[in-house]
Design a protein around this motif. Structure first.
Motif, mmCIF file in Angstrom:
data_model
loop_
_atom_site.group_PDB
_atom_site.id
_atom_site.type_symbol
_atom_site.label_atom_id
_atom_site.label_comp_id
_atom_site.label_asym_id
_atom_site.label_seq_id
_atom_site.Cartn_x
_atom_site.Cartn_y
_atom_site.Cartn_z
ATOM 1 N N ASN A 137 0.830 -1.216 0.000
ATOM 2 C CA ASN A 137 0.000 0.000 0.000
ATOM 3 C C ASN A 137 0.860 1.260 0.000
ATOM 4 O OD1 ASN A 137 -2.293 -1.596 0.104
ATOM 5 N ND2 ASN A 137 -2.453 -1.502 2.330
ATOM 6 N N LEU A 138 1.972 1.210 0.732
ATOM 7 C CA LEU A 138 2.856 2.364 0.795
ATOM 8 C C LEU A 138 3.505 2.628 -0.561
ATOM 9 C CD1 LEU A 138 4.191 4.551 2.518
ATOM 10 C CD2 LEU A 138 5.953 2.896 3.160
ATOM 11 N N GLN A 139 3.921 1.571 -1.234
ATOM 12 C CA GLN A 139 4.526 1.720 -2.561
ATOM 13 C C GLN A 139 3.522 2.238 -3.589
ATOM 14 O OE1 GLN A 139 6.368 -2.258 -3.111
ATOM 15 N NE2 GLN A 139 8.283 -1.139 -3.400
ATOM 16 N N SER A 140 2.261 1.849 -3.423
ATOM 17 C CA SER A 140 1.234 2.327 -4.350
ATOM 18 C C SER A 140 0.879 3.790 -4.097
ATOM 19 C CB SER A 140 -0.031 1.463 -4.224
ATOM 20 O OG SER A 140 -0.593 1.583 -2.923
ATOM 21 N N SER A 141 1.149 4.266 -2.881
ATOM 22 C CA SER A 141 0.849 5.657 -2.543
ATOM 23 C C SER A 141 1.928 6.609 -3.034
ATOM 24 C CB SER A 141 0.681 5.822 -1.027
ATOM 25 O OG SER A 141 -0.373 5.016 -0.540
ATOM 26 N N ALA A 142 3.178 6.147 -3.069
ATOM 27 C CA ALA A 142 4.282 7.015 -3.485
ATOM 28 C C ALA A 142 5.483 6.153 -3.854
ATOM 29 C CB ALA A 142 4.661 7.972 -2.357
ATOM 30 N N ASN A 143 6.411 6.767 -4.579
ATOM 31 C CA ASN A 143 7.670 6.103 -4.917
ATOM 32 C C ASN A 143 8.602 6.239 -3.704
ATOM 33 O OD1 ASN A 143 10.107 5.195 -5.952
ATOM 34 N ND2 ASN A 143 9.765 6.119 -7.965
ATOM 35 N N VAL A 144 8.508 5.268 -2.805
ATOM 36 C CA VAL A 144 9.210 5.358 -1.520
ATOM 37 C C VAL A 144 10.718 5.432 -1.728
ATOM 38 C CG1 VAL A 144 9.558 4.259 0.723
ATOM 39 C CG2 VAL A 144 7.346 4.076 -0.421
ATOM 40 N N PHE A 145 11.241 4.638 -2.641
ATOM 41 C CA PHE A 145 12.685 4.608 -2.871
ATOM 42 C C PHE A 145 13.186 5.965 -3.355
ATOM 43 C CE2 PHE A 145 16.439 3.550 -5.541
ATOM 44 C CZ PHE A 145 17.236 3.009 -4.534
ATOM 45 N N LEU A 146 12.440 6.597 -4.285
ATOM 46 C CA LEU A 146 12.841 7.909 -4.796
ATOM 47 C C LEU A 146 12.763 8.971 -3.707
ATOM 48 C CD1 LEU A 146 13.600 9.791 -7.136
ATOM 49 C CD2 LEU A 146 11.156 10.003 -7.650
ATOM 50 N N VAL A 147 11.702 8.942 -2.910
ATOM 51 C CA VAL A 147 11.548 9.905 -1.816
ATOM 52 C C VAL A 147 12.672 9.737 -0.801
ATOM 53 C CG1 VAL A 147 10.080 10.594 0.114
ATOM 54 C CG2 VAL A 147 9.053 10.094 -2.099
ATOM 55 N N PHE A 148 13.022 8.496 -0.504
ATOM 56 C CA PHE A 148 14.118 8.227 0.432
ATOM 57 C C PHE A 148 15.436 8.762 -0.116
ATOM 58 C CE2 PHE A 148 17.418 5.721 2.457
ATOM 59 C CZ PHE A 148 17.007 5.683 3.783
ATOM 60 N N LEU A 149 15.689 8.544 -1.392
ATOM 61 C CA LEU A 149 16.923 9.047 -2.003
ATOM 62 C C LEU A 149 16.956 10.574 -2.002
ATOM 63 C CD1 LEU A 149 17.572 6.739 -5.095
ATOM 64 C CD2 LEU A 149 18.769 6.774 -2.909
ATOM 65 N N ASN A 150 15.810 11.204 -2.246
ATOM 66 C CA ASN A 150 15.746 12.669 -2.208
ATOM 67 C C ASN A 150 16.140 13.197 -0.833
ATOM 68 O OD1 ASN A 150 14.872 12.838 -4.864
ATOM 69 N ND2 ASN A 150 12.714 12.952 -4.331
ATOM 70 N N SER A 151 15.544 12.613 0.205
ATOM 71 C CA SER A 151 15.851 13.060 1.562
ATOM 72 C C SER A 151 17.304 12.803 1.924
ATOM 73 C CB SER A 151 14.935 12.344 2.577
ATOM 74 O OG SER A 151 13.616 12.824 2.490
ATOM 75 N N MET A 152 17.817 11.636 1.533
ATOM 76 C CA MET A 152 19.200 11.304 1.861
ATOM 77 C C MET A 152 20.174 12.213 1.116
ATOM 78 S SD MET A 152 21.006 9.441 3.797
ATOM 79 C CE MET A 152 19.756 8.270 4.336
ATOM 80 N N LYS A 153 19.888 12.491 -0.135
ATOM 81 C CA LYS A 153 20.741 13.385 -0.923
ATOM 82 C C LYS A 153 20.783 14.783 -0.299
ATOM 83 C CE LYS A 153 20.383 16.052 -5.181
ATOM 84 N NZ LYS A 153 19.544 16.297 -6.381
ATOM 85 N N ILE A 154 19.612 15.340 -0.013
ATOM 86 C CA ILE A 154 19.532 16.677 0.570
ATOM 87 C C ILE A 154 20.246 16.710 1.919
ATOM 88 C CG2 ILE A 154 17.956 18.378 1.567
ATOM 89 C CD1 ILE A 154 15.918 17.565 -0.565
ATOM 90 N N THR A 155 19.996 15.708 2.749
ATOM 91 C CA THR A 155 20.538 15.706 4.107
ATOM 92 C C THR A 155 22.049 15.558 4.117
ATOM 93 O OG1 THR A 155 18.471 14.727 4.907
ATOM 94 C CG2 THR A 155 20.379 14.615 6.370
ATOM 95 N N LEU A 156 22.591 14.663 3.299
ATOM 96 C CA LEU A 156 24.036 14.450 3.282
ATOM 97 C C LEU A 156 24.781 15.673 2.743
ATOM 98 C CD1 LEU A 156 24.307 10.731 2.081
ATOM 99 C CD2 LEU A 156 24.595 11.638 4.393
ATOM 100 N N ILE A 157 24.269 16.251 1.651
ATOM 101 C CA ILE A 157 24.909 17.459 1.113
ATOM 102 C C ILE A 157 24.832 18.592 2.124
ATOM 103 C CG2 ILE A 157 24.767 19.231 -0.679
ATOM 104 C CD1 ILE A 157 23.796 17.074 -2.593
#
Length: 273
Positions: free
Chosen positions: A60-80
């Motif tokens: 259900n979570l995967q159908s609601s959003a692209n969890v992997f992409l959202v996680f990568l976005n947050s990780m990219k922003i946070t690490l930089i």
């Protein structure tokens, strides 16, 4: 009651009190873990045992959003953000502490004064600046405005007070430039301070919600905090997938803190001396 028996009794009471505090503190985390494996009706019903709906919640979570992409976005922003912010704030704190200037204290005081200005008063000017710079709906707009954090500058300056100025002056006499002194001579023995600052910056950006909500406008650029907000504000809230999303959002913070816990404590204690 003898003194020895009284001390034992007092110690037992202390341990019981600490145990109660620990249980109260970890209860939300336990509820979150069990909720991630149960259906929404079980979560709202207060079920505190592990269920069999983890796979369904993940689907259900995967159908609601692209969890992997959202996680990568947050990780990219946070690490930089963490890397650049630590670099800027540490160099600023070092400069405020180790360089001599007549207006240094005044500038430093004005810089700390900015901590008293609420972010809600800064949002409109920052949004206008991001719009004029064509940075809306970009991760750059999320990262830039808060890179120079007054608290971290203050934290690093307090830590650099304990670093011997004589070593810096000796390195200058030997011909070392300022960047060599900072990166090779100063940073090495102060790893705990940098670790503490990195944890603070990581947690601050990873949990950042209000500013990304304003500047991020497409689902492809969303962060995890925005995903959690959308799941929690839906017409029908599926608490099973919401709990699972919260667990996934908590994992990076737990990993960072547990791996750097010793350095974090040492850095905080060192800066307070």
């Amino acid at each position: 009651m003898h003194n020895k028996e009284y001390r034992v009794f007092k110690k037992v009471l202390l341990h019981i009190a600490l145990l109660i505090v620990v249980l109260i503190s970890i209860f939300p985390f336990i509820w979150m873990l069990t909720g991630a494996t149960n259906k929404s009706v079980d979560v709202t019903g207060g079920v505190l045992r592990f269920g069999k709906s983890l796979g369904e919640n993940w689907t259900n979570l995967q159908s609601s959003a692209n969890v992997f992409l959202v996680f990568l976005n947050s990780m990219k922003i946070t690490l930089i953000y963490t890397f650049v912010s630590i670099l800027i704030c540490s160099m600023a704190g070092y400069g405020f502490e180790k360089y001599r200037s007549k207006g240094k204290n005044l500038v430093y005081s004005l810089f700390l004064f900015s901590m008293m200005i609420p972010f809600s008063a800064q949002m409109i000017p920052l949004f206008k600046m991001a719009s004029k710079a064509n940075m809306l709906d970009s991760h750059t707009a999320v990262i830039l405005p808060t890179l120079a954090m007054p608290f971290l500058v203050f934290f690093f300056r307090q830590s650099f007070q304990s670093y011997p100025t004589e070593l810096i002056e000796a390195a200058r006499i030997d011909g070392a430039n300022e960047f060599t002194i900072f990166f090779r001579l100063v940073m090495a023995p102060m790893k705990s301070t940098f670790a503490a600052g990195a944890i603070y910056a990581f947690m601050k950006q990873w949990n950042n919600y209000l500013w990304p909500l304003i500047v991020i406008q497409t689902n492809e650029k969303k962060t995890f905090t925005l995903l959690l907000s959308s799941l929690a504000s839906a017409y029908y809230v599926d608490y099973g997938q919401l709990m699972l999303a919260i667990v996934l959002a908590t994992i990076p913070i737990i990993i960072v803190f547990l791996t750097m816990q010793k350095q974090f404590v040492e850095g905080i204690v060192g800066s307070s001396k």
